[in-house]
Design a protein around this motif. Structure first.
Motif, PDB file in Angstrom:
ATOM      1  N   GLU A  23      -0.045 -17.262  -6.917  1.00 12.07           N
ATOM      2  CA  GLU A  23      -0.128 -16.794  -5.528  1.00 12.07           C
ATOM      3  C   GLU A  23       0.353 -17.842  -4.531  1.00 12.07           C
ATOM      4  OE1 GLU A  23      -3.775 -13.598  -5.921  1.00 12.07           O
ATOM      5  OE2 GLU A  23      -4.300 -15.733  -5.717  1.00 12.07           O
ATOM      6  N   VAL A  33       1.355 -13.221   2.429  1.00  9.25           N
ATOM      7  CA  VAL A  33       1.270 -11.830   1.982  1.00  9.25           C
ATOM      8  C   VAL A  33       0.064 -11.624   1.060  1.00  9.25           C
ATOM      9  CG1 VAL A  33       2.451 -10.037   0.642  1.00  9.25           C
ATOM     10  CG2 VAL A  33       3.734 -11.444   2.257  1.00  9.25           C
ATOM     11  N   VAL A  34      -0.308 -12.642   0.324  1.00 12.58           N
ATOM     12  CA  VAL A  34      -1.425 -12.536  -0.619  1.00 12.58           C
ATOM     13  C   VAL A  34      -2.736 -12.265   0.128  1.00 12.58           C
ATOM     14  CG1 VAL A  34      -2.777 -13.781  -2.361  1.00 12.58           C
ATOM     15  CG2 VAL A  34      -0.270 -13.940  -2.344  1.00 12.58           C
ATOM     16  N   TYR A  35      -2.914 -12.840   1.298  1.00 13.78           N
ATOM     17  CA  TYR A  35      -4.125 -12.604   2.084  1.00 13.78           C
ATOM     18  C   TYR A  35      -4.263 -11.100   2.374  1.00 13.78           C
ATOM     19  CZ  TYR A  35      -4.421 -17.622   3.204  1.00 13.78           C
ATOM     20  OH  TYR A  35      -4.535 -18.988   3.143  1.00 13.78           O
ATOM     21  N   ARG A  37      -3.126  -8.686   0.512  1.00 11.60           N
ATOM     22  CA  ARG A  37      -3.549  -8.046  -0.747  1.00 11.60           C
ATOM     23  C   ARG A  37      -5.044  -8.237  -0.964  1.00 11.60           C
ATOM     24  NH1 ARG A  37       1.295 -10.606  -3.580  1.00 11.60           N
ATOM     25  NH2 ARG A  37       2.951  -9.130  -3.115  1.00 11.60           N
ATOM     26  N   TRP A  38      -5.536  -9.429  -0.670  1.00  9.86           N
ATOM     27  CA  TRP A  38      -6.976  -9.675  -0.796  1.00  9.86           C
ATOM     28  C   TRP A  38      -7.748  -8.735   0.127  1.00  9.86           C
ATOM     29  CZ3 TRP A  38      -6.807 -15.723  -0.200  1.00  9.86           C
ATOM     30  CH2 TRP A  38      -6.282 -16.296  -1.376  1.00  9.86           C
ATOM     31  N   GLU A  40      -6.762  -5.857   1.208  1.00 11.84           N
ATOM     32  CA  GLU A  40      -6.686  -4.519   0.611  1.00 11.84           C
ATOM     33  C   GLU A  40      -7.776  -4.366  -0.455  1.00 11.84           C
ATOM     34  OE1 GLU A  40      -3.115  -1.880  -1.122  1.00 11.84           O
ATOM     35  OE2 GLU A  40      -3.494  -3.738  -2.239  1.00 11.84           O
ATOM     36  N   HIS A  41      -7.941  -5.368  -1.294  1.00 12.61           N
ATOM     37  CA  HIS A  41      -8.972  -5.338  -2.335  1.00 12.61           C
ATOM     38  C   HIS A  41     -10.364  -5.158  -1.710  1.00 12.61           C
ATOM     39  CE1 HIS A  41     -11.147  -6.225  -6.003  1.00 12.61           C
ATOM     40  NE2 HIS A  41     -11.835  -7.120  -5.325  1.00 12.61           N
TER      41      HIS A  41
END
Length: 147
Positions: A23, A33-35, A37-38, A40-41
């Motif tokens: 990541e 962008v990973v934040y 996704r987190w 979204e989780h």
């Protein structure tokens, strides 16, 4: 120094994410962008707590669509770490609700990001917005009263 427990005390739904090596980006921190996704989780965890389908399987029940989101990045996250996220609903209207999320680094013992999302209930058959179902509204209110 604050702790995840104190920073996230007023968030009725919490979940942890283990930071993955992949990541990180060329800047040697987790890519922005990973934040998202987190986040979204965390939204999915909240909806799961309500037993509200993320993937529509029940005909006649409106789905939920992400209409808008923002993220304020406060501190760079690096591998290894565990991120604790707190999420709650802060506003609700006829056909939408707003979810607020704080992301807290266990390694650095601090907030690393704050995110907000507007979620619209959507009738996939009619291809239009739909009112928030009463069962979803009551479920959200019940969760939010737990803090």
């Amino acid at each position: 120094m604050a702790s995840a427990i104190s920073e996230l005390a007023d968030f009725p739904v919490q979940t942890n994410i283990t930071v993955q090596w992949g990541e990180m980006d060329a800047a040697n921190h987790v890519n922005n962008v990973v934040y998202l996704r987190w986040f979204e989780h965390a939204r999915v965890v909240y909806l799961d707590r309500l037993n509200y389908p993320v993937v529509l399987e029940q005909e006649g029940l409106p789905g939920v669509i992400l209409a808008k989101q923002d993220c304020k990045y406060l501190f760079p996250v690096r591998y290894p770490d565990t991120i604790t996220m707190g999420i709650k609903v802060t506003e609700m209207s006829e056909d939408r609700f707003v979810m607020h999320c704080k992301m807290y680094s266990q390694k650095y013992q601090r907030l690393v990001a704050i995110a907000n999302a507007t979620i619209v209930t959507y009738d996939y058959v009619k291809q239009s917005k739909a009112p928030v179902p009463e069962s979803l509204r009551r479920g959200i209110q019940a969760i939010e009263q737990q803090v």
